[in-house]
Each structure stands twice: as C-alpha cells, then as structure tokens.
Design an enzyme around this catalytic site. Structure first.
Site, short mmCIF file in Angstrom:
data_model
loop_
_atom_site.label_atom_id
_atom_site.label_comp_id
_atom_site.label_asym_id
_atom_site.label_seq_id
_atom_site.Cartn_x
_atom_site.Cartn_y
_atom_site.Cartn_z
N ASP A 51 0.85 -1.21 0.00
CA ASP A 51 0.00 0.00 0.00
C ASP A 51 0.88 1.25 0.00
OD1 ASP A 51 -3.08 -0.91 1.19
OD2 ASP A 51 -1.41 -2.26 1.58
N LEU A 119 -3.99 0.01 -2.93
CA LEU A 119 -4.33 -1.41 -2.88
C LEU A 119 -5.74 -1.50 -2.32
CD1 LEU A 119 -2.04 -3.59 -3.43
CD2 LEU A 119 -2.53 -4.34 -1.14
N THR A 122 -6.89 -4.97 0.72
CA THR A 122 -5.68 -5.23 1.52
C THR A 122 -5.90 -6.37 2.51
OG1 THR A 122 -4.93 -2.95 1.31
CG2 THR A 122 -4.05 -4.17 3.16
MG MG Z 1 -10.08 0.14 -0.84
MG MG Z 2 -6.63 0.53 0.00
#
Ligand code: MG
Ligand code: MG
Ligand code: AMP
Length: 337
Positions: A51, A119, A122
């Site tokens: 991320d 992302l 996640t």
């Molecule tokens: Mg999201």
């Molecule tokens: Mg995210």
C-alpha cells in the site's frame, strides 16, 4: 490522434502505465513474504508495504508529470523523497491514440482531482500471504487446510486485490483505471500475470469483455470482511438467487462488468471516495450506475469528506429495481447529512 492529446487522455495514459508498475510492486512484495503490516483503525483496516510503495509510486509519478492536479491517496504517509525506481514516466500508447470526448477536450490540469486507492482488498492480500507463508495461522471456517488447499485459497483471495486510480472533474468521476495484479495466476509460470481495465465517460471501457448476468437472475455481490446486520438485511431484501462475498470495491465492480454479479450492495459506511471513483467511472462508461443506498450520486470534489457514509449500490443494469428494494431500516440508519 494528431497534435497534442488532451490533458485528460495524457493523464489516463500515465495512470495506466503507473497502475501496471503498481501491479508489479504488489506482486513483488507478496513474493518477498514480508508484508510489513500496520493496523490503521483496527484489525479490519490494514496497511502493508505494498500500500505504501504503490501510493508513493502513483502519487510521485503523476505529480511529476502533472504538477497542478490534486491527488488524494488513501494512505497517510510521511513526506519523504520517493526513490527513483518507483517513478514511472511511460504512457500507454493506445490511450494516446484515442480521440478525447469533446466535453473533456479543454479540461485543465488544475481542474482535475485524482483519487488513489493503492491497494483495494488489503485485508484479502494479507490473508492470502498468511495462507502462503504462515500456514499455522491460516484458518478458514475454523478448519486447518492442507498445503494444496491453502495455496488454492490464497490464489482465490489474491483475485480480490486491485489498484484504483480515478479521475474526477466538477465533482464527477469521469475516468478511471483498475489494475488487477494477480489476474491469470492459474496459468502458472510463464503466463503474463495481471491486467489493466480502463474507461472514460463518453468513450467507453477497455481491457475486458463486457458481459451481463443472464436475464432474470439476481446475483448480489457484497463484502466478505466488513459485514454487519444492516449489510446482510439489505442483501436479503434484494431477493437474490445467489450471494457472493468477496473483498474489494474494484473487484466487485469487475464482477458486474464481466457478468458474474448483477448488483454490488453494501449498506454500511466504510467504503471511501478512493474505493469508488475509478470503478464508478468505468461502470458509468458502459452505461452502469453507482449510487448510495438512497439512489443519490457521490461527488468527488477535492474537499468532499472521504467516507461514503450512505453505502454503495452499483449495477450494470436495472438499478431502479435494487434501489426500490432497499429496506427502510437501511435508509433510516444511513441518513444523508
Ligand atoms: Mg479500498
Ligand atoms: Mg486501499
Ligand atoms: P470490502 O467490500 O469489505 O472489501 O470493502 C471495500 C472497500 O471499503 C475496501 O477498501 C475496504 O477497506 C473499505 N471498507 C469497507 N468497510 C470498511 C470498514 N468497516 N473499515 C475500513 N474499511 C472498510
């Protein structure tokens, strides 16, 4: 395309290229086995190294080439120099070759807002990693799985992961890119993994085959990890023939686009503007619709609140049916401000 392409098309061509790089980063972090997980608001709200790196990569790459756009990313990251190898300068040529819809031809860089979910899914990404690297801690329905079941479970969960880059103008989601880093994993080594879907209002959507659920069948897709009674009551009120529970807003919109689901129903807060901007633009580019539970559109201006507090209802067709089935209890609980 002759001359200098419109800003929005150049931005999309760059967003496509950096989304592909983002997919590669996501795969590389998973392969390293060390996800660097941080809990944000709690165990169901996580951030990983992927991320962080992907957000740095997307924000630094786009702002380098388009210094005047506003970029809003999900992750709260310290200001620091972004490593050169995270910067993508390429542009996807096919987008530059397409004619920009006339209504967007003269948009200026400073009028555009980019919403970035580095992302999406996640939670599922971390669960897949646990299946692959920490099998002792991986339980599915409180059952220990053997090695091959664990691998299959991990690969299925990785399908839920996407990278989302949405472009808004005048509060409206007008264009978006979705990269699905683990698409095609079942083809194994040697096959090209990952794909990128993109769309622009008035131009169409590309990178996938548009399909509809067979007439008369109602397949509802919803969250697998952020459910509550309101969420399940609302899904039941749709009188679905089938319910699918998967992670990710991007992934659920892909299901609508590819005829795997007829409606994405999420009667809860939790989803944010970076979750819905890119998916909404691509869905709208092919005639679908994404609204809140009241049937109202969300706005994507730079100053809006991030939370989609009144839920998410998205369809490719028959939006009116699903909107009409939303129970009063949901409308009451998710009141418009
Ligand atoms: Mg999201
Ligand atoms: Mg995210
Ligand atoms: P889901 O369908 O549960 O995967 O959610 C779609 C997107 O909304 C993901 O980015 C989630 O992280 C986010 N989301 C939904 N509900 C919550 C929640 N209760 N807390 C944090 N994020 C959420």
């Amino acid at each position: 395309m002759s001359g200098n392409p419109a800003v929005v098309m150049r931005l999309m061509a760059s967003a496509y290229a950096v989304a592909e790089k983002a997919g590669a980063i996501t795969r590389r972090v998973l392969q390293s086995g060390d996800l660097g997980i941080v809990e944000k608001t709690g165990a169901n709200d996580l951030q990983t190294l992927a991320d962080r790196l992907v957000q740095q990569s997307i924000c630094a790459s786009l702002s380098k080439h388009f210094p005047q756009i506003t970029i809003i990313g999900e992750e709260d990251l310290p200001e620091e120099e972004v490593k050169e190898d995270l910067i993508e300068s390429g542009q996807f040529e096919e987008i530059l070759q397409k004619a920009c819809p006339v209504e967007f031809n003269t948009l200026k860089e400073e009028e555009l807002v980019v919403w970035v979910d580095p992302l999406d899914g996640t939670k599922e990404y971390t669960e897949a990693a646990r299946c692959l690297y920490l099998p002792d801690q991986a339980e599915v329905s409180h059952t220990r799985l053997d090695a091959s079941e664990l691998r299959r479970t991990a690969l299925r969960l990785l399908d839920h992961v996407t990278v989302l880059i949405g472009i808004a103008h005048g509060g409206k989601a007008i264009a978006g890119v979705i990269n699905q880093p683990f698409y095609n994993y079942e083809l194994g080594a040697g096959a090209q993994m990952g794909r990128t879907l993109w769309g622009v209002l008035g131009l169409g959507a590309f990178g996938f085959q548009l399909q509809e659920v067979p007439d008369g069948k109602r397949i509802v897709t919803t969250t697998r990890s952020h459910s509550n009674k309101l969420v399940t009551d609302c899904v039941e009120a749709m009188e679905p023939d089938e319910v699918i529970k998967v992670g990710g807003a991007g992934n659920k919109i892909i299901q609508l686009l590819e005829g795997e689901a007829s409606a994405y129903v999420f009667a809860s807060l939790g989803c944010k503007k970076w979750d819905t901007c890119a998916p909404e633009a691509i869905l709208h580019a092919v005639g679908g619709k994404l609204t809140d539970m009241h049937g109202n559109a969300y706005r994507y201006d730079a100053n809006v609140k991030h939370m989609n507090s009144t839920g998410v209802l998205a369809t490719l067709r028959n939006h009116q049916y699903y909107a009409s089935r939303v129970p009063q209890s949901v409308l009451q609980a998710l009141k418009t401000d």
